[in-house]
Write a protein that holds these residues in place. Structure first.
Motif, mmCIF file in Angstrom:
data_model
loop_
_atom_site.group_PDB
_atom_site.id
_atom_site.type_symbol
_atom_site.label_atom_id
_atom_site.label_comp_id
_atom_site.label_asym_id
_atom_site.label_seq_id
_atom_site.Cartn_x
_atom_site.Cartn_y
_atom_site.Cartn_z
ATOM 1 N N GLN A 1 -0.482 2.207 6.066
ATOM 2 C CA GLN A 1 -1.048 2.611 5.207
ATOM 3 C C GLN A 1 -2.057 3.621 5.359
ATOM 4 O O GLN A 1 -3.781 4.403 4.935
ATOM 5 C CB GLN A 1 -1.154 2.574 3.446
ATOM 6 C CG GLN A 1 0.753 2.922 3.140
ATOM 7 C CD GLN A 1 0.955 2.709 1.774
ATOM 8 O OE1 GLN A 1 0.421 2.731 1.119
ATOM 9 N NE2 GLN A 1 2.439 2.134 1.950
ATOM 10 N N CYS B 1 6.108 3.370 2.583
ATOM 11 C CA CYS B 1 4.549 3.944 4.076
ATOM 12 C C CYS B 1 5.459 5.676 3.837
ATOM 13 O O CYS B 1 3.986 6.104 4.054
ATOM 14 C CB CYS B 1 5.648 3.380 5.448
ATOM 15 S SG CYS B 1 4.440 1.683 4.602
ATOM 16 N N ARG C 1 4.174 7.672 0.922
ATOM 17 C CA ARG C 1 2.153 7.893 1.416
ATOM 18 C C ARG C 1 2.260 8.386 2.458
ATOM 19 O O ARG C 1 1.729 9.434 2.496
ATOM 20 C CB ARG C 1 1.903 6.824 1.185
ATOM 21 C CG ARG C 1 -0.010 6.390 1.896
ATOM 22 C CD ARG C 1 -0.669 6.748 0.586
ATOM 23 N NE ARG C 1 -1.781 7.120 1.085
ATOM 24 C CZ ARG C 1 -2.343 6.397 1.383
ATOM 25 N NH1 ARG C 1 -2.411 5.688 1.542
ATOM 26 N NH2 ARG C 1 -3.383 7.571 1.488
#
Lengths: 187, 277
Positions: B7, B36, B39
């Motif tokens: 990230q 992830c 994100r």
């Protein structure tokens, strides 16, 4: 087509047509740069003009072995800082991101074009609400395509600092943009 | 590669700042990690949203106006190109200034110099003054050369005070004391620095400059011009000094001249800002 380095070499030799070409090539990008930094609309033209004239005055200091864009944005940055020093104000019509976050969101419109315009306005407020140094780095990376390394040269900051500013800017924008998008999509 | 590290690198992935190895690791991780991926989709959403903010179309005529200003500057630069008649004029002016400067300085050091020494000094000073007067023709350095001339003029006006017998006696005692004492030697350096710095500070603050954007560079140019103009006077003051005292006095004078230029321009900038407010 001649690249900027070749044009600058010709400018240094006094070739006027090269200067015209380089001015015409960069006025739009500089206009967008100052606009996005948050300059008052009536000052943007003056800032671009001053940057172009300063480019000419400093033509002898340009090193053709180095990329042109960071050098020119470095000049634009000096012009901007000088402008702020005399005007004593950072942004036109912008609030900090903390203030922006409590602003009411724009009502969604049925027309997609209007939605896109609203989203653009939302991002404008978001970007201009960033701290000045993060805003500057983000604009140079996202809208002007400079690499981290080129931004570091333009703003004379360490590479790690530039990287941190861009990461932080994206994180702040993420926190700001995401709730609005979710809200709009659920309305 | 764990989620935290991935990230951290997502913004660099977005802006293509990862090397091939890191890119492969991050994309492989994204294929298997939902957190992830979420994100990553948010980061891309920010980028997509940012793309929707377009700048207004550029106003017409900015480049043309800049070209006109450049043309005006070029014309002014050509107009200020120095003709041979102007060179002769500046050399005569430089000679006049050198003779004028010699009057107070030769007065104080008449017992120290020979006619030949004074003649050589006049020639050197004429050359330096002429060069500065020629430099004053160039628009980019005109303000600085005028400031340096004013500063050196003030410095020379102070010199006759040194002909007062009691001042001469005090100086001689001080020079003798400085030869064996570190504090006195330091004081000598400080006085020499003050002697060269004060006139330039006064001169620079009396001249209004348009921009303080490059105060360090411009200040050093100013210091260099000023140092050229007062160098003969400082050298003449040292004729009768022992080598050690000459070195101390010269060091102090040089430090004073070098620092006064940038400092005076910086102070001038602050004063202008204060008065503008």
């Amino acid at each position: 087509m001649a690249d900027d380095r070749e044009l600058m070499a010709r400018v240094t030799e006094g070739e006027e047509s090269a200067l015209e070409l380089i001015f015409a090539r960069w006025e739009g990008r500089l206009f967008a740069y100052f606009h996005r930094l948050g300059s008052h609309p009536s000052w943007v033209e003056d800032l671009v003009e001053e940057t172009l004239v300063t480019l000419y005055r400093r033509r002898g200091r340009y090193d053709p072995a180095r990329p042109f864009a960071p050098w020119l944005y470095g000049i634009a940055r000096l012009v901007w800082k000088d402008h702020l020093r005399h005007r004593g104000r950072d942004l036109y019509g912008a609030a900090s991101l903390d203030e922006v976050e409590v602003m009411p969101t724009v009502e969604p419109d049925a027309i997609r074009a209007a939605e896109r315009q609203e989203e653009g306005e939302l991002v404008r407020r978001g970007v201009q609400g960033l701290p000045a140094e993060q805003r500057e780095a983000f604009i140079l990376r996202h809208y002007h395509g400079l690499s981290y390394d080129e931004i570091a040269r333009a703003i004379e900051a360490p590479l790690g600092t530039v990287k941190w500013r861009i990461h932080e800017a994206v994180r702040r924008l993420e926190r700001y943009v995401a709730p609005h998008r979710v809200r709009e999509s659920t309305e | 590669m764990n989620c935290a590290r991935v990230q951290e690198l997502l913004v660099d992935l977005l802006y293509e700042e990862l090397d091939a190895g890191e890119r492969t690791s991050v994309t492989s991780h994204l294929e298997t990690c939902q957190a992830c991926q979420l994100r990553w989709s948010r980061v891309r959403a920010v980028a997509a949203a940012a793309d929707r903010w377009s700048a207004p179309p550029v106003s017409r005529g900015i480049a043309e106006r800049a070209l006109v200003r450049v043309a005006v500057e070029r014309h002014a630069a050509c107009a200020s190109m120095v003709s041979s008649a102007a060179i002769v004029g500046r050399v005569l002016l430089g000679g006049g200034a050198a003779l004028l400067s010699l009057l107070p300085v030769a007065g104080v050091a008449s017992h120290q110099t020979t006619v030949l020494g004074a003649g050589a000094l006049a020639v050197v000073w004429t050359v330096l003054y002429s060069a500065v007067f020629l430099a004053a023709d160039h628009p980019s350095i005109r303000g600085l050369t005028r400031t340096a001339l004013i500063g050196s003029g003030i410095a020379l006006l102070v010199v006759p005070a040194m002909t007062i017998p009691s001042v001469v006696d005090a100086c001689e005692r001080w020079v003798r004391a400085a030869q064996g004492s570190a504090p006195m030697a330091l004081l000598l350096v400080v006085v020499a620095a003050g002697y060269t710095a004060a006139p330039l500070l006064v001169g620079a603050l009396s001249v209004r400059r348009e921009s303080d954007r490059e105060w360090i560079v411009d200040g050093l140019k100013l210091s260099a011009l000023y140092a050229l103009l007062i160098a003969p006077a400082v050298a003449l003051q040292c004729v009768a000094f022992p080598l050690q005292i000459t070195a101390l006095w010269m060091t102090g004078a040089l430090v004073g001249a070098a620092t006064a230029g940038p400092i005076s321009l910086r102070i001038g900038g602050w004063l202008r800002q204060a008065t503008a407010k």
